[in-house]
Design a protein around this motif. Sequence first.
Motif, PDB file in Angstrom:
ATOM      1  N   LYS A 276      -3.558  32.438  -1.797  1.00 54.64           N
ATOM      2  CA  LYS A 276      -4.905  32.183  -2.315  1.00 54.64           C
ATOM      3  C   LYS A 276      -5.306  30.736  -2.053  1.00 54.64           C
ATOM      4  N   SER A 277      -4.353  29.801  -2.227  1.00 51.47           N
ATOM      5  CA  SER A 277      -4.633  28.386  -1.956  1.00 51.47           C
ATOM      6  C   SER A 277      -5.011  28.190  -0.495  1.00 51.47           C
ATOM      7  N   ALA A 278      -4.265  28.862   0.385  1.00 53.46           N
ATOM      8  CA  ALA A 278      -4.545  28.733   1.821  1.00 53.46           C
ATOM      9  C   ALA A 278      -5.937  29.270   2.149  1.00 53.46           C
ATOM     10  N   LEU A 279      -6.292  30.404   1.532  1.00 53.01           N
ATOM     11  CA  LEU A 279      -7.607  30.992   1.812  1.00 53.01           C
ATOM     12  C   LEU A 279      -8.722  30.119   1.247  1.00 53.01           C
TER      13      LEU A 279
ATOM     14  N   ILE B 204     -10.080  15.913 -16.612  1.00 53.95           N
ATOM     15  CA  ILE B 204     -10.778  16.758 -17.595  1.00 53.95           C
ATOM     16  C   ILE B 204      -9.984  18.038 -17.846  1.00 53.95           C
ATOM     17  N   VAL B 205      -9.557  18.729 -16.776  1.00 51.22           N
ATOM     18  CA  VAL B 205      -8.798  19.970 -16.967  1.00 51.22           C
ATOM     19  C   VAL B 205      -7.448  19.665 -17.614  1.00 51.22           C
ATOM     20  N   ASN B 206      -6.924  18.498 -17.319  1.00 51.42           N
ATOM     21  CA  ASN B 206      -5.661  18.073 -17.939  1.00 51.42           C
ATOM     22  C   ASN B 206      -5.844  17.921 -19.442  1.00 51.42           C
ATOM     23  N   ARG B 207      -6.957  17.313 -19.841  1.00 52.95           N
ATOM     24  CA  ARG B 207      -7.233  17.094 -21.257  1.00 52.95           C
ATOM     25  C   ARG B 207      -7.442  18.406 -22.008  1.00 52.95           C
ATOM     26  N   TYR B 208      -8.038  19.381 -21.333  1.00 49.22           N
ATOM     27  CA  TYR B 208      -8.300  20.675 -21.979  1.00 49.22           C
ATOM     28  C   TYR B 208      -7.080  21.604 -21.942  1.00 49.22           C
ATOM     29  N   GLY B 209      -5.984  21.148 -21.326  1.00 44.51           N
ATOM     30  CA  GLY B 209      -4.760  21.943 -21.326  1.00 44.51           C
ATOM     31  C   GLY B 209      -4.788  23.136 -20.397  1.00 44.51           C
ATOM     32  N   ILE B 210      -5.552  23.047 -19.287  1.00 39.02           N
ATOM     33  CA  ILE B 210      -5.617  24.177 -18.350  1.00 39.02           C
ATOM     34  C   ILE B 210      -5.217  23.733 -16.939  1.00 39.02           C
ATOM     35  N   SER B 211      -4.424  22.654 -16.860  1.00 36.04           N
ATOM     36  CA  SER B 211      -4.067  22.112 -15.545  1.00 36.04           C
ATOM     37  C   SER B 211      -3.175  23.059 -14.744  1.00 36.04           C
ATOM     38  N   LYS B 212      -2.545  24.045 -15.426  1.00 40.67           N
ATOM     39  CA  LYS B 212      -1.672  24.980 -14.702  1.00 40.67           C
ATOM     40  C   LYS B 212      -2.337  26.345 -14.524  1.00 40.67           C
ATOM     41  N   HIS B 213      -3.642  26.412 -14.823  1.00 43.90           N
ATOM     42  CA  HIS B 213      -4.387  27.653 -14.643  1.00 43.90           C
ATOM     43  C   HIS B 213      -4.449  27.998 -13.152  1.00 43.90           C
ATOM     44  N   GLU B 214      -4.506  29.295 -12.845  1.00 49.15           N
ATOM     45  CA  GLU B 214      -4.473  29.722 -11.442  1.00 49.15           C
ATOM     46  C   GLU B 214      -5.620  29.121 -10.639  1.00 49.15           C
ATOM     47  N   ALA B 215      -6.830  29.086 -11.229  1.00 50.38           N
ATOM     48  CA  ALA B 215      -7.985  28.531 -10.515  1.00 50.38           C
ATOM     49  C   ALA B 215      -7.759  27.061 -10.178  1.00 50.38           C
ATOM     50  N   VAL B 216      -7.125  26.332 -11.097  1.00 47.69           N
ATOM     51  CA  VAL B 216      -6.817  24.918 -10.855  1.00 47.69           C
ATOM     52  C   VAL B 216      -5.736  24.802  -9.783  1.00 47.69           C
ATOM     53  N   ALA B 217      -4.726  25.673  -9.861  1.00 43.86           N
ATOM     54  CA  ALA B 217      -3.608  25.633  -8.903  1.00 43.86           C
ATOM     55  C   ALA B 217      -4.092  25.860  -7.476  1.00 43.86           C
ATOM     56  N   ILE B 218      -4.986  26.839  -7.265  1.00 46.53           N
ATOM     57  CA  ILE B 218      -5.447  27.104  -5.895  1.00 46.53           C
ATOM     58  C   ILE B 218      -6.385  25.996  -5.414  1.00 46.53           C
ATOM     59  N   THR B 219      -7.104  25.361  -6.356  1.00 51.99           N
ATOM     60  CA  THR B 219      -7.985  24.250  -5.963  1.00 51.99           C
ATOM     61  C   THR B 219      -7.160  23.061  -5.506  1.00 51.99           C
ATOM     62  N   ILE B 220      -6.081  22.758  -6.250  1.00 52.78           N
ATOM     63  CA  ILE B 220      -5.211  21.638  -5.869  1.00 52.78           C
ATOM     64  C   ILE B 220      -4.541  21.936  -4.529  1.00 52.78           C
TER      65      ILE B 220
ATOM     66  N   GLY C  52     -16.378  22.768  -9.730  1.00 52.65           N
ATOM     67  CA  GLY C  52     -16.378  21.459 -10.376  1.00 52.65           C
ATOM     68  C   GLY C  52     -15.270  20.565  -9.851  1.00 52.65           C
ATOM     69  N   LEU C  53     -14.071  21.137  -9.696  1.00 57.69           N
ATOM     70  CA  LEU C  53     -12.937  20.341  -9.218  1.00 57.69           C
ATOM     71  C   LEU C  53     -13.091  19.940  -7.752  1.00 57.69           C
ATOM     72  N   SER C  54     -13.679  20.832  -6.943  1.00 59.21           N
ATOM     73  CA  SER C  54     -13.728  20.583  -5.501  1.00 59.21           C
ATOM     74  C   SER C  54     -15.034  19.943  -5.038  1.00 59.21           C
ATOM     75  N   ASN C  55     -15.969  19.692  -5.959  1.00 60.69           N
ATOM     76  CA  ASN C  55     -17.268  19.169  -5.554  1.00 60.69           C
ATOM     77  C   ASN C  55     -17.297  17.648  -5.437  1.00 60.69           C
ATOM     78  N   ALA C  56     -16.440  16.960  -6.196  1.00 59.47           N
ATOM     79  CA  ALA C  56     -16.481  15.489  -6.210  1.00 59.47           C
ATOM     80  C   ALA C  56     -16.005  14.919  -4.878  1.00 59.47           C
ATOM     81  N   HIS C  57     -16.840  14.074  -4.274  1.00 55.42           N
ATOM     82  CA  HIS C  57     -16.479  13.387  -3.038  1.00 55.42           C
ATOM     83  C   HIS C  57     -16.248  11.923  -3.374  1.00 55.42           C
ATOM     84  N   ALA C  58     -15.029  11.449  -3.140  1.00 55.38           N
ATOM     85  CA  ALA C  58     -14.754  10.033  -3.430  1.00 55.38           C
ATOM     86  C   ALA C  58     -13.718   9.496  -2.452  1.00 55.38           C
TER      87      ALA C  58
END
Length: 711
Positions: free
Chosen positions: A100-103, A148-164, A346-352
């Motif tokens: 899923k991450s690759a896709l 932000i996701v770290n603070r909310y305790g969802i850093s290991k959520h699947e959606a976060v994992a595939i985004t990273i 939200g996670l993938s939109n920030a350009h910096a």
Amino acid sequence: MNNNVIEHILDAFKAPLTNPVLIFSLVLLIILLSPILLRPIRVPGIIGLILAGVVIGPHGLNWLENNSAVNLFSTIGLLYIMFIAGLELDMNEFRKTKHKSALFGFFTFIIPITIGFPVCYYILGYGVLPSVLIASMFATHTLVSYPIVNRYGISKHEAVAITIGGTILTDTAVLIILAVITGASHGNINQQFWVTLGVSFAVFLFIMFGIIPRIAKWYFQKVESEKTGHYIFVLTVVFFSAFMAEIAGLEPIIGAFAAGLALNKLIPHSSALMNRIEFIGNAIFIPFFLISVGMIVDISVLSKGPTALIVAGTLTVVAVFGKFLAATATQLTFKYSTSHRNLIFGLSNAHAAATLAVIMVGYSNNIIDENVLNGTIVLILFTCIIASIVTENASKRVVREGHQDDKHIEHVEESEEQIMIPIANINNMEPILDFATLIKSKKSPYPMNIVSVVPNDVQAEKNLVEAKRNLENTAKYAAGAENEVELLTTIDINIPAGIARMAKQVMADCVIMGWPSVTSFVEKIVGEKSESILNNTDTTLFMCRIEKPLITHRSITVFVPPLAESEVGFEYWLEKVLVLSKELTLPISFVCDPRTESNLKESIEALNSSVVTNYALYEDWDNIYGLATFNNSDSLLIFVSSRSGEVSYRDSLDGLAKRLGKYYKNQNIILIFPSRQENQHIDVYESVEASPIFRKISREIGNIFNKEKNN
């Protein structure tokens, strides 16, 4: 005199500030106040720091300029964000979601480029090389909103994992494209260029994943007591990895992320070291980076004519739209909910970070002009703001839906869990506290109860004072991992009875104690302490012999006797073993009979755990020593036992701690006694049962009569 003092003070505060102490004080004041001031209007703290950078930067009030000190802290913060992202990546979840991450990485790379190239080439009128460079910039993203996701305790959520996972894939691809475009602009694209890039990249990967983990494991194991040294070692690895990536022709952020992946297994997510890494990063380095991003923004570009506005507006719209389409394509492909789609967007939109790297390299090589540079800075500001707001709202929705990190693991009243640790030997407390920290429910608001029972003799008062002093030292160690502890001391004639009484008093769900020491002759006659504690308590009990760091293990082997699934505490200890495995990123091998294997698989599937498990069958549970064939010297050994009289109890489990201690001398062992129903044993008088040897003799006599009867 007074005029000189006033002039000296005014000179010190002259903009831009030059005094390094004053600069540092100003930045710390901004880090402290911006979240507080913006909280009433519900602006995320990340945006507050970026806006503060805009205000105090060279294009605002000009209080700060991009000098070497600011750039150093900014670079550290950027590398820290990427390092923590790699460190906190749940490798078990990542393995589950690698496809899923690759896709997603493919979507978030190809869609923005497909949209961006024709827009830059046909609408904005740039050439092929500049258009490819700008389009590739659209494909990058920086995990600015990851805290932000770290603070909310969802850093290991699947959606976060595939985004990273997608982040590292797309950013690596873009940075390789950048190297190719830079070479093409200089006319250096030839066979030697490709060979050099390929070889240097392969060497980099070998050092990061072949050599550094071995060095780190050796260091953590040999220099166990130097806690400060551990943190310095980690920082050294991060910055050395970033430097090596640069030498290999890649960007430093790739090296920092690779360092996080390389150390992932060696730094448990609930450890004191992880706490220090996150604390210092979130307190100083990451805020510095966010402020420095704001300092680059030049709002005045919007007043430099229509071209600058058109370029800035077009770049921003294309960047946001491309990432939204990529997140939507991912949602439709994997049938995610809208909140999951928004979280990915939200996670993938920030350009910096990578965006700045691409554009600054392109600008310095005269591939792009000033309009694109200024437009990109505006794009960075808007995308960071949008990303922060979207991530904040999506995170809240995901939490409301109950998708926090530990939802699949902790099942038995996790919000009410009480853990008690009775002190026997103060010298063995640190590894036991570390173990308790790893398995403790993250949802429980209660502190760990550390108990010391003092014998009621003539020196009771003196011993009580000494016990309190020892407990305070233990509390200081626990504070290093931000663990709240409740220190309890009591006097009792019988120490095991005192421990049992305190367990009932604090309503402990779990008692974690050290390995039983060698017993005296008198204790053998009247009953050993550990046995008395077992007989007087109903709760789950962990006996731990931890003589080596837990990170030295490569796997966990759990020996589960027949009918263990029928015990009251079966689910609880299984959840704790899964939590431990997840924290240490280790696979589990269960040794059991076919029926227990079936129940284990069913329970683990119900818990939806991402932990890697495998099974080995063993039938002869009357011969405990036969389990040695499944032993691996690199394994953490966990033996599940049972209290006398319970359904899974058998004679071979009698005195198991003593036999294991002798047989497995150089390995870490954990012995688990599952909880049982209350009042299933005699509290005041010990239950009168035949000793194991007589029970064995009686069983053999029964077998003889059964054979004769059958004949």
